[in-house]
Write an enzyme that holds these catalytic residues in place. Structure first.
Site, PDB file in Angstrom:
ATOM      1  N   LYS A 203       0.830  -1.419  -0.063  1.00 39.36           N
ATOM      2  CA  LYS A 203      -0.031  -0.026   0.005  1.00 39.36           C
ATOM      3  C   LYS A 203       0.783   1.237  -0.080  1.00 39.36           C
ATOM      4  O   LYS A 203       1.863   1.313   0.604  1.00 39.36           O
ATOM      5  CB  LYS A 203      -0.804   0.127   1.261  1.00 39.36           C
ATOM      6  CG  LYS A 203      -1.917   1.195   1.341  1.00 39.36           C
ATOM      7  CD  LYS A 203      -3.013   0.953   2.122  1.00 39.36           C
ATOM      8  CE  LYS A 203      -2.886   1.192   3.604  1.00 39.36           C
ATOM      9  NZ  LYS A 203      -4.281   1.118   4.005  1.00 39.36           N
TER      10      LYS A 203
HETATM   11  C1  5RP Z   1      -3.791   3.140   9.179  1.00 38.98           C
HETATM   12  C2  5RP Z   1      -4.003   2.681   7.612  1.00 38.98           C
HETATM   13  C3  5RP Z   1      -5.225   2.713   7.070  1.00 38.98           C
HETATM   14  O1  5RP Z   1      -5.925   1.587   6.606  1.00 38.98           O
HETATM   15  C4  5RP Z   1      -4.840   3.756   5.587  1.00 38.98           C
HETATM   16  O2  5RP Z   1      -4.355   4.834   6.098  1.00 38.98           O
HETATM   17  C5  5RP Z   1      -6.021   3.799   4.757  1.00 38.98           C
HETATM   18  O3  5RP Z   1      -6.944   4.735   5.336  1.00 38.98           O
HETATM   19  P1  5RP Z   1      -7.072   6.103   4.674  1.00 38.98           P
HETATM   20  O4  5RP Z   1      -7.274   6.014   3.293  1.00 38.98           O
HETATM   21  O5  5RP Z   1      -8.108   6.828   5.645  1.00 38.98           O
HETATM   22  O6  5RP Z   1      -5.678   6.839   4.549  1.00 38.98           O
HETATM   23  O7  5RP Z   1      -3.017   1.795   7.091  1.00 38.98           O
HETATM   24  O8  5RP Z   1      -2.504   3.266   9.167  1.00 38.98           O
END
Ligand code: 5RP
Length: 293
Positions: A203
């Site tokens: 991610k």
């Molecule tokens: C928190 C995360 C969240 O899952 C990630 O940040 C996704 O959420 P957003 O779209 O609100 O950023 O990994 O640490």
């Protein structure tokens, strides 16, 4: 010894020449075992090769933030429109009915809070418990460049090694500490390190300049976090640009559950991710669904 004073930035990322997927729809996953491929195929739609993950794991370090005060009221109505639910084991057991059969990506790191160093995490789930709850993948943060860089990378390595034993993939989440740059150079470094240590997918945040290079240089799929809440059209534009430049989906939280109409928003995001409709069309759909509610 590494010549750290002579590292040249990448130049030729072969943009326009997609990585050979070797006959499997998910990038970089062709040579995995059946169980891993099956779990990845539940996360990434085998037709589009993409995913809309709904992230609502934020409470593990920031408590009941806006839109997540009551997971039963705020999130459960969205579940049917998500491809995947990303949450902690505590929320899974206490709030999500076991009759919800969406694939679960479990937040498997913790031990930190917004009151102290965010980067200081540990593995927070035993693999046996993850298996007991039937998860499709485990996720932890990788904080490249922070004081806890080594510890966070080791967390991911441990998850990958135990997960490999049982066919459970690991999602490496590139975390950004308070003082870290959010640019292509940083995310390119972090996502590639995550893939090199064996993360099955990664991610990242979307960046305006150079996101296509981040995706090209990462040999496994990238999904984007949504980040801070944006106006709905801007969030849809960001999702479109990310997919167009090589992301395999979104793992979105605040831009869905803090939207004016979260149920409409997740459906509009899904149209972009799976059908690549233009942001204006997705925004129109958002408006229609919102007005019909
Ligand atoms: C928190 C995360 C969240 O899952 C990630 O940040 C996704 O959420 P957003 O779209 O609100 O950023 O990994 O640490």
């Amino acid at each position: 010894m590494a010549d750290v004073d002579d590292i040249k930035d990448g130049k030729d990322f072969g943009l326009g020449t997609p990585q050979d997927k070797q006959g499997f729809i998910i990038k970089g996953n062709a040579n995995y075992d059946w169980g891993l491929k099956n779990r990845m195929s539940r996360i990434f739609n085998p037709k589009s090769g993409r995913t809309v993950m709904l992230a609502f794991d934020h409470g593990y370090f920031q408590g009941p933030t806006r839109g997540l005060e009551r997971i039963d009221l705020n999130i459960l109505p969205l579940a049917e429109h998500a491809d995947v639910l990303m949450c902690t084991r505590g929320i899974l057991r206490s709030v999500i009915p076991p009759t919800v059969t969406k694939p679960i990506v479990m937040r498997a790191s913790g031990g930190n809070s917004i009151l102290r160093e965010l980067e200081n995490e540990t593995v927070a789930v035993d693999i046996e418990d993850a298996i007991r709850m039937g998860v499709c993948a485990m996720a932890a943060q990788i904080y490249v460049g922070s004081d806890y860089e080594h510890k966070s990378i080791k967390n991911i390595i441990d998850l990958i090694d135990t997960g490999q034993r049982y066919g459970i993939p690991t999602l490496a989440v590139t975390g950004v500490g308070k003082d870290m740059a959010r640019d292509a150079r940083y995310f390119g470094l972090a996502t590639r390190i995550a893939a090199e240590i064996g993360a099955h997918y990664v991610k990242s945040y979307y960046v305006e300049d150079g996101f296509d290079r981040i995706c090209a240089a990462c040999p496994v799929p990238i999904v984007i976090a949504g980040g801070k809440k944006l106006p709905e059209l801007e969030a849809l534009e960001m999702a479109y640009k990310a997919i167009d430049q090589g992301a395999a989906g979104v793992d979105m939280g605040r831009n869905i559950f803090q939207a004016d109409d979260p149920v409409a928003m997740i459906q509009a995001v899904g149209k972009i991710v799976h059908e690549m409709v233009k942001p204006a069309e997705a925004f129109e759909l958002y408006g229609d669904l919102k007005n019909a509610a």
